[in-house]
Design an enzyme around this catalytic site. Sequence first.
Site, PDB file in Angstrom:
ATOM      1  N   ASN A   1      74.109   9.906 186.456  1.00  0.00           N
ATOM      2  CA  ASN A   1      73.379   8.823 185.792  1.00  0.00           C
ATOM      3  C   ASN A   1      73.687   7.452 186.364  1.00  0.00           C
ATOM      4  OD1 ASN A   1      76.021   9.306 184.529  1.00  0.00           O
ATOM      5  ND2 ASN A   1      75.462   7.684 183.103  1.00  0.00           N
TER       6      ASN A   1
ATOM      7  N   CYS B   1      75.902   3.570 178.183  1.00  0.00           N
ATOM      8  CA  CYS B   1      76.792   4.100 177.146  1.00  0.00           C
ATOM      9  C   CYS B   1      78.143   3.400 177.141  1.00  0.00           C
ATOM     10  CB  CYS B   1      76.994   5.592 177.354  1.00  0.00           C
ATOM     11  SG  CYS B   1      75.462   6.513 177.410  1.00  0.00           S
TER      12      CYS B   1
END
Length: 366
Positions: free
Chosen positions: A148, A312
């Site tokens: 990611n 995140c």
Amino acid sequence: MTYLDYQATTPLAPEAFEAMVPWLRDHHANPHSPHREGRRAKAAVEVARGQVLGALGGDAAAGRLFFTSGATEAANWAIAGTMARIGRDRPKVVTIATEHACVLDTCRAVGAEVVVLPVGRDGLVDREVAEAAIDDRTALVAAMLVNNEVGVVQPIAWLGELARAAGAVMLCDAVQGFGRVPLPVDACDLIGVSAHKVYGPKGIGALWVRAGAEPAAILHGGGQEGGLRSGTLSPALCAGFGAAAVLLKDDDPARVEGLWRVARDVLGPEWVLNGDADARYRGNLNVRMEGLDVARLMSECRTLAFSAGSACASGSGRSSHVLRAMGLTEREARSSIRIGFGRYTSEEELVMALETIDLAARSQWR
């Protein structure tokens, strides 16, 4: 605002929005209720399940697809449920240093014997190291298809072969790769995906489970999803996910490849690519510039949405664990940015945005 943060989330496809509207506005029945309206809602859920299952491709028919609240739940369930089922006899989990926190943290939280495979400067795991780690004490091998943060594509096919040869379960976090790069379903036993990374709504994901590899339940209650995952499903979110999954087949990889080449041309040699140049998804451009103050850069480019790493971990104050695992220094990691683009990015807006970023970055040298 020019949006270049496709790894954090993708824009909602208009078709996915339209698929959701009737279930938000006109129909409100519980899909687990036995009356006519409940059965109608359940039918919509099952149509969506088939749409997502179909988009996985490969031998996806050899397993079942369970809807979850997102990929984090899918990973938690896959890891904790597998260890609950076979962890007593096989106490070890093998994973990779660049995995998402929902995998790394869950491996540690379940009390497994965790072996974290290192990666090279290219972000890729070494086969010999993996072969030495995956043995008959291994319950689970967990690896991300597309990273990611840097977009590197891990060799899931042969990792799955090693896992199967050792009798271990292979979990693939396919969140960033689903619909973008080939997904070797036949090498996997568990696959986690997320709707909002593929132009669907937030709040829903799925875990594909090969027959015979079912993890033990970690959410208890009504057992709505095949007796293994409890909780009332949202027909609206399922319908949006299904519609988004259907659209994936129409995405043209050549278009993203073209945007990648344009981006590399705009950002000159002063911008160093993080991760392997070939084994990667081209819609993720992670680059660094010597001495770059990323916080200042983002402040000066407020009309652009791009990232300094994983959304995140945003605000944690820590540099990227992915970049540090790849051998970058703290200084190099903190001078890196991630540019993400996809279906709705035009070449013109990408060029204008990158020229703005490049100009602002170079101004820091003065």
